[in-house]
Design a protein around this motif. Structure first.
Motif, PDB file in Angstrom:
ATOM      1  N   ASN A 186      39.166  32.872  24.890  1.00 20.50           N
ATOM      2  CA  ASN A 186      39.856  34.114  24.582  1.00 20.50           C
ATOM      3  C   ASN A 186      39.036  35.355  24.893  1.00 20.50           C
ATOM      4  O   ASN A 186      39.563  36.470  24.825  1.00 20.50           O
ATOM      5  CB  ASN A 186      40.263  34.123  23.107  1.00 20.50           C
ATOM      6  CG  ASN A 186      41.408  33.180  22.839  1.00 20.50           C
ATOM      7  OD1 ASN A 186      42.364  33.137  23.595  1.00 20.50           O
ATOM      8  ND2 ASN A 186      41.311  32.401  21.784  1.00 20.50           N
ATOM      9  N   ILE A 187      37.754  35.187  25.179  1.00 19.39           N
ATOM     10  CA  ILE A 187      36.943  36.342  25.565  1.00 19.39           C
ATOM     11  C   ILE A 187      36.469  36.214  27.007  1.00 19.39           C
ATOM     12  O   ILE A 187      35.653  37.007  27.461  1.00 19.39           O
ATOM     13  CB  ILE A 187      35.729  36.499  24.630  1.00 19.39           C
ATOM     14  CG1 ILE A 187      34.781  35.308  24.745  1.00 19.39           C
ATOM     15  CG2 ILE A 187      36.171  36.679  23.192  1.00 19.39           C
ATOM     16  CD1 ILE A 187      33.505  35.467  23.941  1.00 19.39           C
ATOM     17  N   ALA A 188      36.993  35.218  27.716  1.00 22.31           N
ATOM     18  CA  ALA A 188      36.520  34.966  29.082  1.00 22.31           C
ATOM     19  C   ALA A 188      36.887  36.102  30.031  1.00 22.31           C
ATOM     20  O   ALA A 188      36.085  36.485  30.888  1.00 22.31           O
ATOM     21  CB  ALA A 188      37.096  33.649  29.597  1.00 22.31           C
ATOM     22  N   GLU A 189      38.086  36.660  29.880  1.00 25.18           N
ATOM     23  CA  GLU A 189      38.540  37.678  30.837  1.00 25.18           C
ATOM     24  C   GLU A 189      37.634  38.908  30.866  1.00 25.18           C
ATOM     25  O   GLU A 189      37.159  39.305  31.937  1.00 25.18           O
ATOM     26  CB  GLU A 189      39.979  38.084  30.528  1.00 25.18           C
ATOM     27  CG  GLU A 189      40.518  39.130  31.495  1.00 25.18           C
ATOM     28  CD  GLU A 189      41.949  39.508  31.189  1.00 25.18           C
ATOM     29  OE1 GLU A 189      42.426  40.490  31.752  1.00 25.18           O
ATOM     30  OE2 GLU A 189      42.593  38.813  30.375  1.00 25.18           O
ATOM     31  N   PRO A 190      37.339  39.552  29.727  1.00 24.77           N
ATOM     32  CA  PRO A 190      36.434  40.718  29.810  1.00 24.77           C
ATOM     33  C   PRO A 190      35.038  40.352  30.281  1.00 24.77           C
ATOM     34  O   PRO A 190      34.380  41.168  30.929  1.00 24.77           O
ATOM     35  CB  PRO A 190      36.423  41.256  28.364  1.00 24.77           C
ATOM     36  CG  PRO A 190      36.927  40.140  27.519  1.00 24.77           C
ATOM     37  CD  PRO A 190      37.869  39.363  28.369  1.00 24.77           C
ATOM     38  N   LEU A 191      34.577  39.139  29.966  1.00 23.27           N
ATOM     39  CA  LEU A 191      33.256  38.742  30.443  1.00 23.27           C
ATOM     40  C   LEU A 191      33.251  38.589  31.960  1.00 23.27           C
ATOM     41  O   LEU A 191      32.296  38.994  32.634  1.00 23.27           O
ATOM     42  CB  LEU A 191      32.830  37.432  29.777  1.00 23.27           C
ATOM     43  CG  LEU A 191      32.510  37.504  28.277  1.00 23.27           C
ATOM     44  CD1 LEU A 191      32.181  36.122  27.747  1.00 23.27           C
ATOM     45  CD2 LEU A 191      31.366  38.468  28.024  1.00 23.27           C
ATOM     46  N   ILE A 192      34.306  38.001  32.500  1.00 16.39           N
ATOM     47  CA  ILE A 192      34.398  37.840  33.958  1.00 16.39           C
ATOM     48  C   ILE A 192      34.487  39.200  34.636  1.00 16.39           C
ATOM     49  O   ILE A 192      33.867  39.440  35.681  1.00 16.39           O
ATOM     50  CB  ILE A 192      35.611  36.954  34.310  1.00 16.39           C
ATOM     51  CG1 ILE A 192      35.364  35.521  33.819  1.00 16.39           C
ATOM     52  CG2 ILE A 192      35.863  36.961  35.813  1.00 16.39           C
ATOM     53  CD1 ILE A 192      36.550  34.610  33.976  1.00 16.39           C
ATOM     54  N   LEU A 193      35.261  40.111  34.036  1.00 12.33           N
ATOM     55  CA  LEU A 193      35.353  41.450  34.606  1.00 12.33           C
ATOM     56  C   LEU A 193      33.994  42.150  34.585  1.00 12.33           C
ATOM     57  O   LEU A 193      33.646  42.889  35.514  1.00 12.33           O
ATOM     58  CB  LEU A 193      36.372  42.271  33.813  1.00 12.33           C
ATOM     59  CG  LEU A 193      37.830  41.808  33.889  1.00 12.33           C
ATOM     60  CD1 LEU A 193      38.696  42.655  32.985  1.00 12.33           C
ATOM     61  CD2 LEU A 193      38.344  41.860  35.311  1.00 12.33           C
ATOM     62  N   ASN A 194      33.228  41.910  33.544  1.00 14.45           N
ATOM     63  CA  ASN A 194      31.916  42.545  33.449  1.00 14.45           C
ATOM     64  C   ASN A 194      30.941  41.992  34.488  1.00 14.45           C
ATOM     65  O   ASN A 194      29.973  42.663  34.848  1.00 14.45           O
ATOM     66  CB  ASN A 194      31.341  42.339  32.044  1.00 14.45           C
ATOM     67  CG  ASN A 194      30.144  43.220  31.774  1.00 14.45           C
ATOM     68  OD1 ASN A 194      30.245  44.438  31.741  1.00 14.45           O
ATOM     69  ND2 ASN A 194      28.994  42.590  31.590  1.00 14.45           N
ATOM     70  N   LEU A 195      31.194  40.769  34.981  1.00 11.40           N
ATOM     71  CA  LEU A 195      30.324  40.193  36.003  1.00 11.40           C
ATOM     72  C   LEU A 195      30.288  41.053  37.261  1.00 11.40           C
ATOM     73  O   LEU A 195      29.244  41.202  37.891  1.00 11.40           O
ATOM     74  CB  LEU A 195      30.797  38.780  36.354  1.00 11.40           C
ATOM     75  CG  LEU A 195      30.420  37.654  35.386  1.00 11.40           C
ATOM     76  CD1 LEU A 195      31.103  36.365  35.809  1.00 11.40           C
ATOM     77  CD2 LEU A 195      28.912  37.470  35.367  1.00 11.40           C
ATOM     78  N   THR A 196      31.452  41.596  37.626  1.00  4.83           N
ATOM     79  CA  THR A 196      31.515  42.400  38.848  1.00  4.83           C
ATOM     80  C   THR A 196      30.651  43.645  38.724  1.00  4.83           C
ATOM     81  O   THR A 196      29.897  43.996  39.647  1.00  4.83           O
ATOM     82  CB  THR A 196      32.969  42.795  39.139  1.00  4.83           C
ATOM     83  OG1 THR A 196      33.790  41.628  39.117  1.00  4.83           O
ATOM     84  CG2 THR A 196      33.091  43.447  40.500  1.00  4.83           C
ATOM     85  N   GLN A 197      30.746  44.320  37.572  1.00  2.00           N
ATOM     86  CA  GLN A 197      29.913  45.501  37.368  1.00  2.00           C
ATOM     87  C   GLN A 197      28.434  45.120  37.278  1.00  2.00           C
ATOM     88  O   GLN A 197      27.570  45.843  37.783  1.00  2.00           O
ATOM     89  CB  GLN A 197      30.358  46.218  36.094  1.00  2.00           C
ATOM     90  CG  GLN A 197      31.761  46.822  36.193  1.00  2.00           C
ATOM     91  CD  GLN A 197      32.210  47.444  34.896  1.00  2.00           C
ATOM     92  OE1 GLN A 197      32.009  46.879  33.827  1.00  2.00           O
ATOM     93  NE2 GLN A 197      32.839  48.608  34.973  1.00  2.00           N
ATOM     94  N   ALA A 198      28.151  43.992  36.624  1.00  2.00           N
ATOM     95  CA  ALA A 198      26.753  43.562  36.499  1.00  2.00           C
ATOM     96  C   ALA A 198      26.158  43.215  37.856  1.00  2.00           C
ATOM     97  O   ALA A 198      24.945  43.375  38.070  1.00  2.00           O
ATOM     98  CB  ALA A 198      26.673  42.355  35.566  1.00  2.00           C
ATOM     99  N   MET A 199      26.998  42.760  38.788  1.00  2.00           N
ATOM    100  CA  MET A 199      26.514  42.427  40.127  1.00  2.00           C
ATOM    101  C   MET A 199      25.948  43.672  40.813  1.00  2.00           C
ATOM    102  O   MET A 199      24.892  43.621  41.470  1.00  2.00           O
ATOM    103  CB  MET A 199      27.672  41.843  40.945  1.00  2.00           C
ATOM    104  CG  MET A 199      27.305  41.424  42.344  1.00  2.00           C
ATOM    105  SD  MET A 199      26.353  39.915  42.392  1.00  2.00           S
ATOM    106  CE  MET A 199      26.256  39.674  44.172  1.00  2.00           C
ATOM    107  N   GLY A 200      26.626  44.798  40.654  1.00  2.00           N
ATOM    108  CA  GLY A 200      26.110  46.039  41.219  1.00  2.00           C
ATOM    109  C   GLY A 200      24.784  46.436  40.605  1.00  2.00           C
ATOM    110  O   GLY A 200      23.853  46.846  41.307  1.00  2.00           O
ATOM    111  N   GLY A 201      24.679  46.288  39.281  1.00  2.00           N
ATOM    112  CA  GLY A 201      23.407  46.597  38.626  1.00  2.00           C
ATOM    113  C   GLY A 201      22.292  45.666  39.057  1.00  2.00           C
ATOM    114  O   GLY A 201      21.134  46.092  39.202  1.00  2.00           O
ATOM    115  N   ALA A 202      22.627  44.375  39.258  1.00  2.00           N
ATOM    116  CA  ALA A 202      21.614  43.417  39.708  1.00  2.00           C
ATOM    117  C   ALA A 202      21.116  43.765  41.105  1.00  2.00           C
ATOM    118  O   ALA A 202      19.909  43.643  41.402  1.00  2.00           O
ATOM    119  CB  ALA A 202      22.191  42.001  39.684  1.00  2.00           C
TER     120      ALA A 202
END
Length: 606
Positions: A186-202
């Motif tokens: 139930n919290i997977a969707e926002p976590l997956i969305l945050n991966l895209t933004q975290a990729m830019g930071g990485a």
């Protein structure tokens, strides 16, 4: 997808990310040899026809090296993001799995790490692990972990009080299974969305690490390493830093814009519109004869520590094809009564009753297995908020089918077929399609219909509806009330309808039970409610409801004071402090006495 295509930011971010991914695949194959070819005659050269972005200290073409470095840069950034996500999610869910004190300790550590500068944390980790790509990736992953941990912890806390989570805990489902089955999906969707933004930071973090000499080491190279090697010549040939600097910037912008657009699109995702009414179908009836009395409760009392009793000596009888309205202000004990009947009072609450018979069976004499089977098949509960009753990670059909497989032993195929039949019975258009949808894809009215259909998955002889129309608009409210009436009439079940809305109760119910401060103060036929109510509290509730004949020049009637809390109920009449007819004898609590055949009241002045 159409919404994303209309968003300029999403479109720009998507184009940049797709271009980078394509470049990561094809660049080493096309420009790999050029990027590694030495040219002693063009060492540290500026821009020319042969080398648009100049060359490095060995005469290698910087444009080709920048393009080829795309693959390693993205690979390292993806790996660092994955490490950060895994570590962060594990840290974020530990407070749910661990006991209270260790969980608080983990939360405190996460808060401290979030406050620590991420690049310094990455550099500190890289120094411990060792310089090079491995240390840089692990350092950036550790630096990203606190952010993922904070997000995971916040999301977990936001759903930890949901009814389906509470139900799993009451059934003593292991914590790990609650976590993997109900929380994480139930919290997977926002976590997956945050991966895209975290990729830019990485990407930016790894480039910074390599630029400082702590990341990728020769002969390998990424964009940050190219910046590090070109920085010594920037004052002579400034063009040498353009390639890696531009690509790092564009990559960071692309992933950030795309991640932000995904997050906004998910937050604005609309619910499906209400469905049209389907043709009337033949309802599925109960198996076997329905007894006349489906519920008989005597002296029902709910007690919490400190002698707090929200329900006191309540007696209630419901017959087949009868809807009994349970009426009263908020805090009068209506919902707690429903929970007690359904055996859902949370710990440390304690329920007692001199008699509790459901469908002719004495529930207190049954074993835990038999009691669960009886309640699971013969009792259906419809709660106020269908969103809290439905697991958002599971499809509607699967949640309905689970009732049949658990309580009736049906196969998956049989349970699926029965789920579609019940969705059809509650007049949901395209039941097959609805069964494959998630709760968020349905409107509020359709979700409430789905919850009613879930209750009908067994053979319920008693339906408890706890303010099922409070969150709905008036048109959908009327449809749900009509549906509940039809279900009761067609299936032969009895129903307990809980509400504080006198108008709704008057329209739907056959008999009304009025509660105040945990006790029944009046019980009468719905036809007598408007004109023959005997208790001052019931008359005050009716008087506070405006109608077409209410004088608009006068203020609306109200009930002065407030209802006593469960721990403050006096020994006498609980309504005396708010009653204009109160006298000295109201210091003694009046008993519920019968005025006539279908009318009981607990009042000295009645």
């Amino acid at each position: 997808m159409r919404r994303l295509l209309k968003n300029p930011s999403a479109l720009i971010g998507g184009v940049l990310v797709i271009a980078l991914l394509i470049l990561a695949v094809v660049a080493p194959m096309i420009w790999g040899d050029t990027a590694s070819r030495f040219d002693p005659e063009a060492i540290n050269a500026g821009s020319s026809g042969a080398h648009l972005l100049g060359t490095d200290a060995l005469g290698r073409d910087l444009l080709a090296r920048t393009l080829v470095a795309t693959r390693l840069s993205l690979e390292l950034a993806a790996l660092a993001t994955l490490i950060g996500a895994v570590l962060g999610i594990l840290l974020g869910v530990l407070p749910v799995v661990l006991p209270r004190r260790p969980g608080r300790l983990v939360t405190g550590v996460v808060d401290a790490l979030v406050a620590f500068p991420s690049l310094l944390l990455a550099m500190f980790t890289a120094v411990i692990v060792g310089l090079g790509a491995q240390g840089a990736v692990l350092g950036i992953g550790v630096a990203l972990a606190p952010t993922f941990a904070r997000i995971t912890h916040t999301l977990t806390a936001s759903i930890s009080q949901a009814d389906y989570i509470a139900a799993a805990r009451m059934l003593r489902v292991p914590r790990l299974r609650v976590l993997t089955r109900h929380v994480l999906p139930n919290i997977a969707e926002p976590l997956i969305l945050n991966l895209t933004q975290a990729m830019g930071g990485a990407l930016l973090g790894l480039s910074a690490m390599s630029f400082l000499g702590m990341g990728v080491q020769p002969p390998s190279y990424d964009w940050g390493r190219l910046l590090f090697e070109a920085f010594g010549h920037v004052y002579v040939t400034p063009i040498v830093i353009v390639g890696p600097a531009v690509t790092v910037t564009l990559a960071g912008i692309g992933f950030t814009l795309l991640g932000d657009a995904f997050a906004k699109a998910a937050a604005r995702a609309p619910q499906a519109a209400g469905a049209a009414t389907a043709p009337t179908t033949t309802p599925v009836t109960s198996e076997g004869p329905v007894q006349d009395t489906v519920l008989e409760v005597r002296d029902l009392t709910v007690t919490f520590p400190g002698d707090v009793r929200p329900v006191r000596d309540l007696s209630l009888t419901i017959h087949a094809r009868e809807i009994v309205g349970l009426l009263g202000e908020s805090g009068s004990g209506k919902s707690m009564t429903a929970s007690a009947i359904g055996q859902l009072v949370p710990y440390p609450g304690h329920v007692t009753a001199s008699r509790y018979r459901l469908c002719g069976t004495d529930v207190d004499t049954l074993s835990n297995h038999d009691r669960r089977k009886l309640l699971g098949s013969s009792l259906a509960m419809v709660f106020q908020d269908p969103t809290a009753s439905l697991n958002p990670a599971l499809r509607i059909g699967g949640q309905l089918a689970e009732v049949a497989t658990v309580h009736s032993g049906a196969t998956k195929t049989e349970a699926r077929q029965r789920a579609v039949e019940r969705l059809t019975q509650v007049r949901i258009h395209e039941p097959e399609r609805t069964a494959d949808q998630h709760p968020h894809e349905l409107s509020g009215g359709m979700r409430q219909r789905a919850v009613i259909a879930m209750g009908l998955m067994g053979t319920p002889q008693l339906i408890i509806a706890d303010e099922p129309t409070t969150a709905l608009d008036v048109t959908v409210q009327r449809e749900v009330l009509r549906l509940l009436r039809e279900v009761v009439d067609d299936s032969g079940a009895g129903a307990l309808f809980i509400s504080h809305d006198i108008a709704v109760v008057s329209e739907l119910c056959d008999r009304v039970v009025v509660m105040y401060a945990g006790r029944v103060v009046e019980e009468l036929s719905v036809h007598k409610l408007a004109t023959q109510a005997a208790h001052p509290y019931t008359r005050a509730l009716i008087g506070s409801l405006p109608d077409m004949h209410t004088d608009r020049n006068r203020p609306l009637d109200t009930i002065p004071g407030r209802q006593p809390a469960p721990a403050e109920v006096p020994s006498g009449c609980a309504f005396a402090d708010r009653c204009a007819l109160a006298s000295d004898r109201c210091r003694v609590r009046p008993a519920l006495v019968e005025l006539d055949q279908d009318h009981k009241v607990a009042c000295w002045e009645a």
